[in-house]
Design a protein around this motif. Structure first.
Motif, PDB file in Angstrom:
ATOM      1  N   ALA A  81       0.832  -1.204   0.000  1.00  0.00           N
ATOM      2  CA  ALA A  81       0.000   0.000   0.000  1.00  0.00           C
ATOM      3  C   ALA A  81       0.868   1.257   0.000  1.00  0.00           C
ATOM      4  CB  ALA A  81      -0.923  -0.012   1.217  1.00  0.00           C
ATOM      5  N   LEU A  82       1.948   1.235   0.760  1.00  0.00           N
ATOM      6  CA  LEU A  82       2.852   2.383   0.801  1.00  0.00           C
ATOM      7  C   LEU A  82       3.596   2.540  -0.525  1.00  0.00           C
ATOM      8  CD1 LEU A  82       4.292   2.142   4.428  1.00  0.00           C
ATOM      9  CD2 LEU A  82       2.514   3.674   3.556  1.00  0.00           C
ATOM     10  N   LEU A  83       3.917   1.428  -1.172  1.00  0.00           N
ATOM     11  CA  LEU A  83       4.537   1.507  -2.498  1.00  0.00           C
ATOM     12  C   LEU A  83       3.576   2.146  -3.494  1.00  0.00           C
ATOM     13  CD1 LEU A  83       6.777   0.881  -4.534  1.00  0.00           C
ATOM     14  CD2 LEU A  83       5.786  -1.416  -4.801  1.00  0.00           C
ATOM     15  N   ALA A  84       2.313   1.728  -3.450  1.00  0.00           N
ATOM     16  CA  ALA A  84       1.308   2.298  -4.361  1.00  0.00           C
ATOM     17  C   ALA A  84       1.135   3.796  -4.106  1.00  0.00           C
ATOM     18  CB  ALA A  84      -0.020   1.567  -4.187  1.00  0.00           C
ATOM     19  N   LEU A  85       1.086   4.181  -2.837  1.00  0.00           N
ATOM     20  CA  LEU A  85       0.919   5.595  -2.496  1.00  0.00           C
ATOM     21  C   LEU A  85       2.113   6.421  -2.979  1.00  0.00           C
ATOM     22  CD1 LEU A  85      -0.533   7.912  -1.050  1.00  0.00           C
ATOM     23  CD2 LEU A  85       0.568   7.165   1.074  1.00  0.00           C
ATOM     24  N   SER A  86       3.313   5.932  -2.719  1.00  0.00           N
ATOM     25  CA  SER A  86       4.511   6.673  -3.135  1.00  0.00           C
ATOM     26  C   SER A  86       4.628   6.721  -4.650  1.00  0.00           C
ATOM     27  CB  SER A  86       5.771   6.060  -2.509  1.00  0.00           C
ATOM     28  OG  SER A  86       5.874   4.685  -2.791  1.00  0.00           O
ATOM     29  N   ALA A  87       4.192   5.648  -5.319  1.00  0.00           N
ATOM     30  CA  ALA A  87       4.227   5.631  -6.785  1.00  0.00           C
ATOM     31  C   ALA A  87       3.247   6.638  -7.383  1.00  0.00           C
ATOM     32  CB  ALA A  87       3.915   4.224  -7.304  1.00  0.00           C
ATOM     33  N   LEU A  88       2.132   6.891  -6.695  1.00  0.00           N
ATOM     34  CA  LEU A  88       1.176   7.901  -7.156  1.00  0.00           C
ATOM     35  C   LEU A  88       1.698   9.318  -6.930  1.00  0.00           C
ATOM     36  CD1 LEU A  88      -2.215   6.397  -5.892  1.00  0.00           C
ATOM     37  CD2 LEU A  88      -1.498   6.662  -8.273  1.00  0.00           C
ATOM     38  N   LEU A  89       2.371   9.524  -5.802  1.00  0.00           N
ATOM     39  CA  LEU A  89       2.889  10.849  -5.474  1.00  0.00           C
ATOM     40  C   LEU A  89       4.104  11.215  -6.320  1.00  0.00           C
ATOM     41  CD1 LEU A  89       2.749  10.859  -1.559  1.00  0.00           C
ATOM     42  CD2 LEU A  89       1.310  12.177  -3.120  1.00  0.00           C
ATOM     43  N   TRP A  90       4.948  10.228  -6.616  1.00  0.00           N
ATOM     44  CA  TRP A  90       6.249  10.486  -7.241  1.00  0.00           C
ATOM     45  C   TRP A  90       6.159  11.286  -8.546  1.00  0.00           C
ATOM     46  CZ3 TRP A  90       8.319   8.466 -11.867  1.00  0.00           C
ATOM     47  CH2 TRP A  90       9.681   8.754 -12.074  1.00  0.00           C
ATOM     48  N   PRO A  91       5.352  10.873  -9.539  1.00  0.00           N
ATOM     49  CA  PRO A  91       5.363  11.635 -10.798  1.00  0.00           C
ATOM     50  C   PRO A  91       4.855  13.067 -10.640  1.00  0.00           C
ATOM     51  CG  PRO A  91       3.618   9.988 -10.820  1.00  0.00           C
ATOM     52  CD  PRO A  91       4.455   9.713  -9.621  1.00  0.00           C
ATOM     53  N   VAL A  92       3.874  13.262  -9.756  1.00  0.00           N
ATOM     54  CA  VAL A  92       3.337  14.614  -9.548  1.00  0.00           C
ATOM     55  C   VAL A  92       4.398  15.518  -8.940  1.00  0.00           C
ATOM     56  CG1 VAL A  92       1.603  15.982  -8.327  1.00  0.00           C
ATOM     57  CG2 VAL A  92       0.990  13.729  -9.276  1.00  0.00           C
ATOM     58  N   LEU A  93       5.016  15.039  -7.855  1.00  0.00           N
ATOM     59  CA  LEU A  93       5.993  15.861  -7.144  1.00  0.00           C
ATOM     60  C   LEU A  93       7.291  16.030  -7.922  1.00  0.00           C
ATOM     61  CD1 LEU A  93       5.445  14.612  -3.471  1.00  0.00           C
ATOM     62  CD2 LEU A  93       4.620  16.714  -4.536  1.00  0.00           C
ATOM     63  N   ILE A  94       7.716  14.995  -8.634  1.00  0.00           N
ATOM     64  CA  ILE A  94       8.984  15.100  -9.367  1.00  0.00           C
ATOM     65  C   ILE A  94       8.876  16.148 -10.478  1.00  0.00           C
ATOM     66  CG2 ILE A  94       8.707  13.380 -11.228  1.00  0.00           C
ATOM     67  CD1 ILE A  94      11.748  13.399  -9.005  1.00  0.00           C
ATOM     68  N   VAL A  95       7.714  16.217 -11.130  1.00  0.00           N
ATOM     69  CA  VAL A  95       7.510  17.210 -12.193  1.00  0.00           C
ATOM     70  C   VAL A  95       7.460  18.615 -11.602  1.00  0.00           C
ATOM     71  CG1 VAL A  95       5.850  18.057 -13.888  1.00  0.00           C
ATOM     72  CG2 VAL A  95       6.388  15.624 -13.786  1.00  0.00           C
TER      73      VAL A  95
END
Length: 347
Positions: free
Chosen positions: A124-138
């Motif tokens: 669940a934490l992997l899924a959450l971080s994977a959702l946040l990563w592209p938004v924040l990295i951009v």
């Protein structure tokens, strides 16, 4: 890290006017001033927990894990509140490098939970971080400038954090596609390190407030990702052929060597130019110290180099000592902040 101007602009947003009608306690007001970089405290505590687990100090490891978990829940709740009701402030903070601590902290916590055997929660934490990563990295990379502080390397750290958690779960659940995805993220993380290095102000090594250590910490988590990818392979999965494994081993060893070189340079700089005053960015010093220990211990196991365990253990206790010192500074700063807000609050 957002300054007062960000917060002041946010207060003019309609969603903030309602929140100001409800008076906050001094503790709540102090917590509301927390910068995004505070997520490094979860990263530091989580990786110290991982290091203690790798060296057999399970009780201490679980205590550190509990502290990291409580802090993560508090920061996650605050993240959600700002996203839903303080949108202007959330956007302003999401454009700063410190915002990526949200991803990195989540992946570090998920990795420790996976090592504990709690795979569903780690997923669940992997899924959450994977959702946040592209938004924040951009958002973050879109606001990169020249001569940036060490927090610029959080782009690499967040990406490699996903690789570490993905590889850890791949090994735990024998999932080949997750390991291959982690490998892609591993190489992408190295590319991001190079881009960040071009923007990093090297003067930060002697003048930085603590986050300059992330220059080495990004190397450390990259080495840890390499070790986890090697360890994820098995006769059942057969992830890497001989050539692939050879490249991974060589790159992982090189990354660990570069990390230890960074560690030595940063440590000498601290002795030459001591910066003893507490700053929240000092958590971004503890994290690379703990990550270097975890990387050294993991490389020792994955590549069967037993003599690396001793320096890994020494580095771990150095990280624990740094954690205790920074935690003491954080408690003192919190007391002072709450006391100040209480004395200035309207009666």
């Amino acid at each position: 890290m957002p300054g007062p101007s960000h917060a002041s602009r946010a207060t003019h947003h309609p969603s903030h006017r309602a929140s100001h009608r409800a008076p906050r306690s001094p503790l709540g007001a102090w917590w509301a001033q927390r910068p995004p970089a505070a997520g490094a405290a979860v990263m530091a505590t989580g990786i110290v927990s991982v290091g203690l687990h790798l060296t057999g100090y399970e009780t201490l490891s679980r205590i550190a894990l509990a502290l990291a978990g409580v802090a993560w829940v508090g920061l996650a709740a605050d993240f959600a509140v700002r996203l839903l009701w303080e949108r202007a402030r959330w956007v302003a903070e999401a454009e700063t490098p410190g915002a990526l601590t949200a991803v990195a902290a989540t992946t570090v916590l998920g990795t420790r939970l996976s090592l504990l055997g709690w795979q569903s929660l780690a997923e669940a934490l992997l899924a959450l971080s994977a959702l946040l990563w592209p938004v924040l990295i951009v958002l973050v990379m879109g606001h990169w400038k020249r001569r940036m502080p060490g927090a610029v390397f959080l782009a690499c750290v967040a990406t490699q954090g996903l690789a570490v958690l993905g590889a850890t779960l791949a090994a735990a659940e024998s999932t080949a596609w997750l390991a291959h995805t982690a490998l892609v993220l591993f190489w992408l993380g190295l590319v991001l390190y190079g881009l960040a290095l071009a923007r990093f102000d090297l003067r930060q090594v002697t003048t930085g407030a603590g986050d300059h250590w992330v220059a080495g910490g990004a190397m450390a988590i990259s080495a840890l990702a390499g070790a986890k990818l090697i360890a994820a392979d098995s006769a059942r999965l057969y992830l890497w052929n001989v050539d692939d494994r050879g490249v991974l081993r060589a790159v992982t060893v090189a990354l660990l060597a570069l990390d230890l070189a960074w560690y030595a340079v940063l440590l000498v700089a601290e002795v030459v130019r001591p910066r003893l005053r507490y700053d929240v960015r000092r958590w971004a010093t503890v994290f690379p110290m703990g990550m270097t220990s975890a990387a050294t211990l993991s490389v020792a196991a994955a590549l069967d180099v037993p003599w690396l365990r001793t320096p890994g253990q020494v580095l771990l206790w150095m990280a624990v000592a740094a954690w205790l010192a920074v935690a003491a500074g954080a408690v003192g700063a919190a007391r002072t902040g709450v006391r100040t807000l209480r004395s200035t609050a309207p009666r």
